[in-house]
Design an enzyme around this catalytic site. Structure first.
Site, PDB file in Angstrom:
ATOM      1  N   ARG A 119      -1.749 -11.315 -57.955  1.00  0.00           N
ATOM      2  CA  ARG A 119      -2.502 -11.060 -59.194  1.00  0.00           C
ATOM      3  C   ARG A 119      -1.583 -11.395 -60.365  1.00  0.00           C
ATOM      4  NH1 ARG A 119       0.820  -6.989 -60.618  1.00  0.00           N
ATOM      5  NH2 ARG A 119       1.430  -5.565 -58.963  1.00  0.00           N
TER       6      ARG A 119
ATOM      7  N   GLU B 204      12.333   0.844 -46.112  1.00  0.00           N
ATOM      8  CA  GLU B 204      13.145  -0.336 -46.390  1.00  0.00           C
ATOM      9  C   GLU B 204      14.573   0.102 -46.653  1.00  0.00           C
ATOM     10  OE1 GLU B 204      10.654  -3.609 -48.819  1.00  0.00           O
ATOM     11  OE2 GLU B 204      12.344  -2.736 -49.888  1.00  0.00           O
TER      12      GLU B 204
ATOM     13  N   LYS C 160       1.806  -4.852 -47.509  1.00  0.00           N
ATOM     14  CA  LYS C 160       3.225  -5.186 -47.701  1.00  0.00           C
ATOM     15  C   LYS C 160       3.928  -5.473 -46.367  1.00  0.00           C
ATOM     16  CE  LYS C 160       2.384  -4.796 -51.956  1.00  0.00           C
ATOM     17  NZ  LYS C 160       2.056  -6.057 -52.651  1.00  0.00           N
TER      18      LYS C 160
END
Lengths: 500, 167, 500, 167
Positions: C292, C200, C116
């Site tokens: 995916r 974050e 990420k």
């Protein structure tokens, strides 16, 4: 709009109608016969009232009792489904006298079109082609003999009082006439309380094509395209698709125009279906108009993205159709297989019993309109239709492959069903190529049987092993006299090695 | 344990080793079996890795085994049966041609013959009504109606003996 | 094209992939853990092989065993589904070394986007906006404290190794930091075998919007529109819809363009999802890319009439995409509800047990992607997702009313499910109006509880009667000592009056 | 037959007439009942014409009744219970605040306390892992850990007694 709708029907069509009513925020009322107490339509409805014993004439055709329920539960509209009282104008009139709205065409249109001979007369007057045959009911065997001679054998005997293959028979020679007419009259009487029958020319290799029409009370009449219904057994449809692989755009337009013309000629409103026979030279003949929802209506819904029951309810509430002819642009391809309780490889013999297991097919492009549940007993009282499996695909190939996949997934234990038969038909070359007529099923009967036998030989070992397991188990039970057969321990997995 | 299984007259001798979930077929074949019950009469069978859905229904003298939708009729003989057969002691239990059984369940709506009547091949015997369709039952042989086990209005089950015809 | 595909997954996504493979005429191979022997994916596949005991690390994550099966059964392609090994590039590499094709993006794209933080760096380079936060994994609690101070509380802790809400935590003050980081690391390690986490900025009232992208190996990259995924509990999505009622055409175009740009920047092929946070002023920030198939992919399929799994398989076989950007014209509206084994009104506590009954919803516009069957035990081993219910309608109102109808039909007995919770959310004003963000569920929690209590009071009598029946029955059993409790006679109807 | 049913402390006396499928509620209400079993623990109830789907799950001392998806907890007292209560003989069986029960089923992945430990309100006692999520169980009271009935790695069922805390 309505607050509470009573559905005067059972099985998959009652469930189908209940679903749309609920989506429209309406209360739903089911009626049921005693053996139907745990049927899905009873479980899904908001309210449910028993209207009599198993025999249809004493329950689902028991007009007095149904009218009582309509008043007792304060329903402000009645949806009749198909079959039963859906084409009975006395019932339609009586419903309206209670103050409830009849979700169906005006009784005059039902009378005209429901009487198959009056319909033929009307359509002849509009200048549209009609299958050669009688315009009056048969009065005697002699009358039948004469007319049959005029038209020429083979002929079809059909019930004046309603469709769906009930009371329908093919006759190849005068010898069979008397016997078969007797049977047809008796069957017609039971199905429609009307034993009038008439004769029609039996066309060679025809396609059964029908056009879905819709009219509102504001002058709008729209055609929703055709359905190809030529795969039939016992004169009853079993697999339908839209668009028809046989019909080209030019013919499609002609059929639609004729259908609209006929619809307008009888001051119609609501959902209707104009059935045609189309011969191999693409000549077409009006066959009959069904003044109700058709069993196979879902394939039209799938390619048009329209809910036909919702539209029926809107039209009954005097609203305008939610679409114009220009907005009807079908997309993709849809196929329906009717799942009957019958053994397709044993002369379509009906099958009864308790459904001990169902595994429904699901996933992208798969629609199930079911009328049964696990634990339910399938009796001899009603039509053998258990439900309908519908698939949609971007093109015919996708829809067809999806249908085969879905049928393979679909397991029903406890009764025989038409699933394996449909699978064999769909995998046969004539269906794969889209090259079939109403005569195809008879013609490929032996090929299908052969295909089944070859398929079975491949799975021979699995069958032998299953049988040995059952045998070993039943022997054990007898020897140990444990009383309870282990087969009832259904939630417990029992591996072979437990049985040592 | 040893069993004989017969499908359409084709007999196969099978030997099971339950502890290993192994099946050996004389003389050379060997298969890995994993059979698990799913429902009242339905099973999952993984046979050498291949996944099948089975339903099992015991009929008199045979088993109706559905493998992935298609129904097989299988007779099973265990070691005792095989032994008896070797001594020629197998009993013949097949029904004779003049026994009319109901091929479908239904209501007897009409009965056209009485005991003592002469019937021809193909002659209409009765009408069985089921699921709104009338089904005509014709005589498979010529002969004299002996015994009738039902009457008009009776509900009959599939396979039930309806009448005997002597030829 | 491939002959045999192994699906390295379980549950609804394995079933989903098997369905498409079958429609494409391919053989399917399932793998399963011991407790999954009778799961639907095992029953539906053509072949099935056991790969170990219940614990995922010993079965569905058991790379060595799975590679053995791939070689033993001669599969020529492997579909990983989502979760488990779907974003594990070592596995993807190993699969390809066996000679089988990996149905997924190139391993390099998985590596970059699966990490990420690497993804954040890459996207920053493309000039697209990214949520403020760290670009390196946290090295220590002190490092975390400093960074958190810089960004400002509240902050989000997220796993570097994968998405799906695993290892995700919100932290409001420095006091909670140490404890929560420990939990998150431990959870991330179990889910992704990777305990790296990062920080974050936690945005106020953001929408979670994602864009479905698809790329082939011939330079075509297409956006299939957005999905609105703001209804979340425990940082996991539960209800999704497309189109988003919050996004206008201008923003839709901007998001799609950014998504395409990011996809191109990582040399992508196959199905991918770019997740964005969009604040109430319609500023948007890149969140992550999932390399995916996404759980909620069906709603995109419903409005576009496209089978995304089929497209994945085609792309893996080096074929071109079957559609161009111009051909993507979404039609209608689709909603998905995730059916979890959990009690939505009891803090989403997971629920385990044997499923004793399922009545699936069906009919027009209803799609079911299920992963369970009757008789199956729901264990603590796996994700609580039982299946997904998807509805389509001509417009949002139709899709929403259809979803409410379908959820009401959907009965699962034996375990608690998210069905009643979803029903309450969908009927709440903020969902009805399409006026909600990721914070809405928390905000309306009390209103939902109140609505449930009011609803329950209305059905008080039915509950009391059911309880008396059960009490009376259990008393009888004890008094008469008949041994067997009648409740097991599941195929036999037992009316109250039998119990006199 | 007479029963008392209690939901959220609200007690109602109900009298059933099974032969007529009638329920009379003292003093004025009367309802028509038709209850039929569908599955292992599911029922169809038609109550004065309204159709409901019920599931019934017996818990200790009460019944979990789901009516059209929503779960009600109902206590039932029959005539004997009512009589006992009149004589003030009802036993108090409610559990005390220091009994820590598993609110969810799961694996005990971490245990943070030992017998004899002092704990505060909200102090972390253990982690229960289920369906890939870790669920922290905190102490509802301050006190001393008395008995611990599980150990790390154990699988516990919902409702199982995990530990006792004396306050």
């Amino acid at each position: 709009m309505f607050k509470k709708i009573l559905i005067a029907n059972r099985g998959e069509i009652a469930v189908r109608v209940i679903r749309t009513c609920k989506e429209m925020g309406m209360q739903t009322v089911a009626i049921y016969s005693e053996p139907d107490r745990t049927s899905p339509h009873v479980l899904l409805a908001d309210e449910a009232y028993c209207v009599g014993p198993g025999t249809s004439s004493k329950s689902y055709l028991n007009v007095i009792k149904i009218l009582e329920v309509i008043q007792k539960c304060n329903a402000d509209a009645v949806h009749p489904g198909y079959g039963f009282l859906s084409e009975n104008c006395d019932f339609a009139d009586a419903v309206q006298k209670t103050g409830a709205v009849w979700i169906g065409p005006p009784t005059k249109a039902i009378t005209t079109m429901g009487d198959k001979m009056a319909a033929r007369k009307l359509v002849l007057k509009t200048g549209s082609p009609v299958v050669p045959g009688t315009t009056e009911p048969l009065t005697s065997i002699n009358n039948a003999k004469e007319t049959a001679k005029e038209i020429g054998y083979p002929i079809l005997i059909k019930a004046a009082g309603g469709g769906g293959g009930k009371g329908m028979r093919i006759i190849h020679s005068e010898n069979d006439l008397k016997n078969v007419i007797g049977q047809a009259k008796s069957e017609a009487k039971k199905a429609f309380a009307d034993d009038r029958i008439y004769l029609e020319k039996y066309l060679e290799e025809p396609h059964h094509i029908e056009i879905q029409v819709f009219a509102d009370n504001h002058g709008n009449v729209v055609s929703l395209g055709e359905r190809e219904c030529s795969i039939q057994r016992r004169y009853q449809k079993i697999i339908e698709e839209t668009p028809s692989p046989f019909i080209d755009d030019k013919l499609r337009l002609k059929l639609s125009k004729t259908a609209l013309h006929i619809t307008e000629s009888c001051d119609y409103s609501g959902a209707g279906t104009i059935e045609f026979l189309v011969d191999k030279h693409k000549n077409f003949y009006f066959l009959e108009m069904n003044t109700r929802l058709q069993v196979e209506h879902p394939i039209t819904e799938m390619v048009n993205g329209i809910d036909l029951v919702k539209e029926q309810i809107r039209v009954a509430a005097r609203e305008k159709l939610s679409f114009t002819q220009e907005e009807i642009i079908p997309s993709g391809h849809a196929i329906e297989c009717r799942i009957y309780a019958e053994d397709g490889f044993n002369n379509f013999a009906p099958s009864t019993g308790i459904i001990t297991e169902i595994m429904f097919p699901h996933g992208l492009g798969v629609r199930m309109d079911e009328g049964v549940r696990v634990g339910q007993e399938i009796t001899i009282y009603y039509d053998p239709l258990l439900g309908k499996l519908i698939t949609w695909g971007k093109d015919r190939k996708t829809a067809l492959q999806r249908m085969i996949r879905a049928l393979k997934e679909f397991q029903i234990a406890g009764i025989e069903t038409s699933i394996p038969f449909c699978l064999m038909v769909l995998q046969h070359n004539s269906f794969q190529q889209g090259n079939y007529s109403t005569h195809t099923l008879d013609a490929i009967k032996n090929e299908l049987s052969e295909a089944v036998n070859n398929h079975k030989k491949e799975h021979d070992w699995a069958a032998r092993i299953g049988a040995v397991h059952a045998h070993h188990k039943s022997q054990q039970t007898i020897i140990t006299r444990k009383g309870q057969n282990k087969l009832n321990n259904w939630t417990v997995s029992g591996r072979l090695d437990e049985l040592q | 344990m040893k069993f004989n299984t017969i499908i359409d007259g084709q007999s196969v001798e099978m030997e099971f080793s339950y502890s290993l979930n192994l099946l050996s077929i004389k003389p050379e074949k060997e298969m890995q079996i994993d059979l698990v019950q799913l429902g009242v009469d339905s099973y999952s069978l993984i046979l050498d890795g291949k996944s099948h859905h089975l339903t099992i229904n015991k009929q008199p003298e045979k088993y109706e085994i559905t493998v992935d939708h298609y129904t097989h009729l299988v007779q099973v003989q265990d070691e005792m049966d095989i032994l008896l057969e070797k001594f020629g002691m197998q009993s013949n239990t097949s029904s004779h041609a003049g026994e009319i059984h109901a091929q479908i369940p239904g209501l007897v709506s009409q009965l056209f013959v009485r005991p003592g009547d002469n019937v021809d091949i193909g002659q209409k015997l009765l009408i069985l009504e089921a699921m709104k369709m009338e089904n005509e039952i014709d005589s498979p042989i010529a002969g004299i109606v002996n015994d009738i086990h039902i009457k008009s209005g009776d509900k009959v089950e599939k396979g039930e003996l309806i009448m005997d015809i002597n030829n």
